[in-house]
Scaffold this active site. Structure first.
Site, PDB file in Angstrom:
ATOM      1  N   ASP A 147       0.865  -0.904  -0.216  1.00 26.17           N
ATOM      2  CA  ASP A 147       0.115   0.065   0.006  1.00 26.17           C
ATOM      3  C   ASP A 147       0.885   1.156   0.016  1.00 26.17           C
ATOM      4  O   ASP A 147       1.465   1.402   0.884  1.00 26.17           O
ATOM      5  CB  ASP A 147      -0.680   0.008   1.256  1.00 26.17           C
ATOM      6  CG  ASP A 147      -2.000   1.121   1.233  1.00 26.17           C
ATOM      7  OD1 ASP A 147      -1.613   2.256   0.791  1.00 26.17           O
ATOM      8  OD2 ASP A 147      -3.248   0.921   1.236  1.00 26.17           O
ATOM      9  N   HIS A 148       0.834   1.959  -1.200  1.00 23.90           N
ATOM     10  CA  HIS A 148       2.202   2.784  -1.343  1.00 23.90           C
ATOM     11  C   HIS A 148       1.874   3.997  -0.163  1.00 23.90           C
ATOM     12  O   HIS A 148       3.081   4.611  -0.075  1.00 23.90           O
ATOM     13  CB  HIS A 148       2.512   3.231  -2.445  1.00 23.90           C
ATOM     14  CG  HIS A 148       1.504   4.335  -3.306  1.00 23.90           C
ATOM     15  ND1 HIS A 148       0.358   3.983  -3.692  1.00 23.90           N
ATOM     16  CD2 HIS A 148       1.657   5.578  -3.323  1.00 23.90           C
ATOM     17  CE1 HIS A 148      -0.421   5.031  -4.164  1.00 23.90           C
ATOM     18  NE2 HIS A 148       0.242   6.091  -3.841  1.00 23.90           N
ATOM     19  N   HIS A 177      -5.865   2.823   0.954  1.00 26.58           N
ATOM     20  CA  HIS A 177      -5.113   3.933   1.367  1.00 26.58           C
ATOM     21  C   HIS A 177      -5.922   4.595   2.392  1.00 26.58           C
ATOM     22  O   HIS A 177      -5.297   4.873   3.624  1.00 26.58           O
ATOM     23  CB  HIS A 177      -4.843   4.878   0.334  1.00 26.58           C
ATOM     24  CG  HIS A 177      -4.405   4.525  -1.068  1.00 26.58           C
ATOM     25  ND1 HIS A 177      -3.375   3.437  -0.919  1.00 26.58           N
ATOM     26  CD2 HIS A 177      -4.433   4.365  -2.215  1.00 26.58           C
ATOM     27  CE1 HIS A 177      -3.015   2.959  -2.008  1.00 26.58           C
ATOM     28  NE2 HIS A 177      -3.505   3.625  -3.151  1.00 26.58           N
TER      29      HIS A 177
HETATM   30  C1  BG6 Z   1      -3.345   4.420  -6.761  1.00 31.50           C
HETATM   31  C2  BG6 Z   1      -4.852   4.553  -7.117  1.00 31.50           C
HETATM   32  O1  BG6 Z   1      -3.269   3.411  -5.730  1.00 31.50           O
HETATM   33  O2  BG6 Z   1      -3.350   5.616  -5.862  1.00 31.50           O
HETATM   34  C3  BG6 Z   1      -4.811   5.702  -8.079  1.00 31.50           C
HETATM   35  O3  BG6 Z   1      -5.043   3.243  -8.073  1.00 31.50           O
HETATM   36  C4  BG6 Z   1      -4.533   6.968  -7.522  1.00 31.50           C
HETATM   37  O4  BG6 Z   1      -6.182   5.787  -8.863  1.00 31.50           O
HETATM   38  C5  BG6 Z   1      -3.251   6.781  -6.507  1.00 31.50           C
HETATM   39  O5  BG6 Z   1      -4.427   7.740  -8.522  1.00 31.50           O
HETATM   40  C6  BG6 Z   1      -2.978   8.077  -5.588  1.00 31.50           C
HETATM   41  O6  BG6 Z   1      -1.643   7.939  -5.316  1.00 31.50           O
HETATM   42  P1  BG6 Z   1      -0.785   9.290  -4.855  1.00 31.50           P
HETATM   43  O7  BG6 Z   1       0.173   8.861  -4.365  1.00 31.50           O
HETATM   44  O8  BG6 Z   1      -0.577   9.807  -6.441  1.00 31.50           O
HETATM   45  O9  BG6 Z   1      -1.668  10.166  -3.932  1.00 31.50           O
END
Ligand code: BG6
Length: 493
Positions: free
Chosen positions: A188-189, A251
């Site tokens: 989960d980045h 997230h």
């Molecule tokens: C991803 C989603 O996990 O997270 C995308 O699949 C989304 O739809 C993205 O745009 C958002 O990540 P960040 O790091 O740009 O807020």
């Protein structure tokens, strides 16, 4: 969470399935380059990019250079020392369904072991569409690439981990035939973002906050993830997903667990995960408190943009949501009665992710008689310009009684320099050192799906239609009514 320390890393080969994909190009290659620049890659190390297209190693290395030039936070130097980095790269053509070819992949990895001294240790990074996860995991087992007693193997799995609880269970079952739970790193980045890692420190290392972190002093919590982008050519994926599955299931709920969890007994991985799971188990939502939106045409940054149902490979009659707002409760002793308002959407006016902790007002005896007086707010800005802001009331200088809100700001960049590591750097580094705190354990995934499934099932059963909002707005007005009905407002509006 433990601080990023430079440790001696075991030798290993990182095998990236999905060499030509977007994630590899935008995130993985630049992250690896930055780790290399920071001296945070193992001394004996190789990368094998696995893709379906025909490519020479030289062409694949050219891709790496281009991706670094385009997406890396540090500039590509291109001098001799970078050659050492590029020399770690190998390319291997593989159709994921060509079982025979895995035998050759195994031989290739063993050959690299001989040359680089990587000792059979492997990180398999599945940067591919989810429908390939199971096949790849099974082929790795069939061909004896994992598990292997004399060395270690780990698998990194990108989201989405299933489309609902049942499909997530099925997927988990297949992956578990090859890998044990402790070998599985579910990404989960958001957990790799600096300010998210800071949440536990903020809560548990500050006398100022922890005693107040409960329903006696906190009025409500807001979590907003706003994005300006649309679906960016990901129509087919998004049509199967929607904002609820794409952002809330992972997230948003992950952040919520870090805000609401009890102090863990220890900082070790399992103690932290145990507490996060308890939060997910206590989550409740009333279906009337969920708003489902979809962007129509509108204007963002002065530019006209198309409606979601006009996007490439999206059904013109689609009922998939690009926006969700909801009010949930964590039903335990600490949080009973405290609403957690969450919202996320595409095509919002600005891109930002933040958490707002709104403290209760003091009794209206002296100053809070005036309803306009703001309560104390703790704002945790995840991105952009990560930082923490504490808003409190002070006397306006030179006046007798006027009170103005003032802010104490901590900007993350002031501490680290503006070029702090990207989420994927931290996550890749952690996989290589076998540290899984910033990844999700199976039961976290399971309980998150339970929460999301009940909403999705309700929408389906009751045929709940999306409410259209203009691109460039903060979603349908129903999202504002949701919070206004409780006498509150979204922060920043
Ligand atoms: C991803 C989603 O996990 O997270 C995308 O699949 C989304 O739809 C993205 O745009 C958002 O990540 P960040 O790091 O740009 O807020």
């Amino acid at each position: 969470m433990p601080k990023l320390q430079k440790v001696q890393l075991d030798p290993c080969i990182l095998v990236i399935f999905g060499a030509t994909g977007d994630l590899t190009k935008r995130k993985l290659y630049p992250a690896l380059y930055n780790l290399y620049q920071d001296g945070a890659l193992p001394e004996r190390f190789a990368i094998v990019s696995v893709g379906r297209r025909e490519k020479t190693t030289e062409e694949a290395r050219e891709d790496v250079i281009n991706s670094i030039k385009q997406f890396s936070r540090t500039e590509y130097i291109g001098e001799e020392e970078d050659l050492e980095f590029l020399n770690c790269f190998h390319y291997f053509k593989l159709d994921f369904y060509d079982s025979e070819r895995y035998t050759e992949l195994k031989a290739k990895l063993e050959e690299i072991d001989q040359g680089c001294g990587t000792q059979g240790n492997r990180v398999f990074f599945l940067a591919v569409a989810p429908e390939h996860f199971a096949t790849i995991a099974l082929e790795l087992k069939t061909h004896g690439m994992a598990p292997n007693q004399n060395s270690w193997q780990r698998v990194v799995i990108e989201k989405p981990f299933g489309r609902d609880l049942q499909s997530a269970r099925d997927l988990n079952k297949v992956i578990r035939t090859t890998f044990a739970e402790e070998q599985i790193y579910r990404i989960d980045h958001y957990l790799g973002k600096e300010m998210v890692q800071n949440l536990m420190v903020l809560r548990f290392a500050n006398t100022l906050f922890e005693p107040l972190w409960n329903n006696k002093y906190i009025d409500h919590v807001q979590i907003t993830f706003a994005e300006t982008v649309g679906v960016e050519g990901r129509g087919p994926y998004y049509e199967q997903s929607g904002a609820l599955r794409d952002m809330v299931q992972n997230h948003m709920l992950q952040l919520l667990t870090l805000i609401a969890m009890e102090p863990p007994v220890d900082l070790d991985t399992e103690s932290i995960r145990d507490e996060k799971v308890k939060v997910l188990r206590s989550l409740r939502v009333d279906f009337d408190d969920v708003v489902r939106g979809q962007y129509g045409p509108g204007v963002i940054n002065g530019q006209q943009v198309a409606a979601y149902n006009q996007e490439d490979r999206v059904d013109p009659n689609t009922n998939v949501e690009t926006f969700v707002a909801l009010k949930a409760f964590v039903e335990n002793f600490r949080w009973a009665g405290v609403p957690f308002y969450m919202r996320t959407g595409k095509r919002m006016p600005t891109k930002y992710s933040e958490i707002v902790i709104s403290f209760k007002k003091l009794p209206g005896v002296l100053y809070f008689k005036d309803e306009k007086l703001d309560p104390n707010l703790l704002i945790i800005r995840v991105q952009p310009d990560a930082g923490i802001f504490f808003k409190f009331n002070a006397k306006k200088p030179g006046t007798e009684q006027s009170i103005v809100p003032v802010s104490m700001d901590f900007s993350h960049s002031s501490l680290e320099g503006i070029n702090s590591p990207e989420a994927y750097e931290r996550l890749l580094y952690d996989v290589m050192r076998g540290e899984s705190t910033l990844f999700t354990r199976w039961d976290e995934v399971e309980y998150s799906w339970r929460f999301v499934d009940q909403i999705a099932e309700h929408w389906q059963k009751e045929n709940i239609k999306v409410i259209t909002y203009p691109a460039g707005s903060f979603g349908p007005s129903q999202a504002d009514f949701l919070i206004r009905a409780d006498g509150r407002e979204w922060h920043g509006h």
